[in-house]
Scaffold this motif. Sequence first.
Motif, mmCIF file in Angstrom:
data_model
loop_
_atom_site.group_PDB
_atom_site.id
_atom_site.type_symbol
_atom_site.label_atom_id
_atom_site.label_comp_id
_atom_site.label_asym_id
_atom_site.label_seq_id
_atom_site.Cartn_x
_atom_site.Cartn_y
_atom_site.Cartn_z
ATOM 1 N N SER A 28 0.811 -1.222 0.000
ATOM 2 C CA SER A 28 0.000 0.000 0.000
ATOM 3 C C SER A 28 0.847 1.276 0.000
ATOM 4 O O SER A 28 0.474 2.249 -0.648
ATOM 5 N N GLY A 32 0.609 3.789 -3.117
ATOM 6 C CA GLY A 32 0.209 5.155 -2.832
ATOM 7 C C GLY A 32 1.175 6.200 -3.344
ATOM 8 O O GLY A 32 0.763 7.277 -3.783
ATOM 9 N N PHE A 39 -2.735 5.329 2.303
ATOM 10 C CA PHE A 39 -3.658 4.352 2.873
ATOM 11 C C PHE A 39 -3.445 4.226 4.369
ATOM 12 O O PHE A 39 -2.337 4.417 4.862
ATOM 13 N N PHE A 43 -2.526 -3.712 2.342
ATOM 14 C CA PHE A 43 -3.526 -4.414 1.545
ATOM 15 C C PHE A 43 -3.643 -5.848 2.076
ATOM 16 O O PHE A 43 -2.647 -6.568 2.135
ATOM 17 N N GLY A 51 -8.331 5.297 1.929
ATOM 18 C CA GLY A 51 -7.269 6.046 1.278
ATOM 19 C C GLY A 51 -7.599 7.524 1.290
ATOM 20 O O GLY A 51 -8.769 7.904 1.208
#
Length: 166
Positions: A28, A32, A39, A43, A51
């Motif tokens: 993540s 990002g 986030f 994940f 997010g």
Amino acid sequence: MPTNTDRIEKRVLLRAPRDRVWRAISESSQFGAWFGVKFDGPFVPGASIIGSIVPTTVDPEVAKSQKPYEGYRFEFSVDRIEPMRFFSFRWHPFAVDPAVDYSKEPSTLVAFELEEVSGGTMLTVTESGFDQIPLERRAKAFAANEQGWAAQMTLIEKYLAQQAQG
């Protein structure tokens, strides 16, 4: 105008090994950095994650276009993670009006597929389910995401090139 109104598909050859591309899409924090979102956790299959839009660290022009949306929060529901091959999530496409509750709408499915090819890794991103989006916003959501995924393919490419340089 695209002939398929339900599905967007973009492909890009990334000049990076599959494990490097995998980390860029499945972690993540890395996702990002190039995508332009922070986030609130990792994940995890079956989990929802929040997010917040932040300007991408990869491209100053794209970062400038993301700036008006900075801080906007959205839900991202992780669907499947198949290491080194497949990552998917669900979200509400082009859900940018803070006055609208998008949670009652169907979501679209975004899938990232990796394939090792000569010269690097082929990334295919597919977003499907637009035909289920309410008619009054379907065409706008499709057009916005069609352009958005084209831009994101460039951003991940730049991100991986920057990471390779150290």
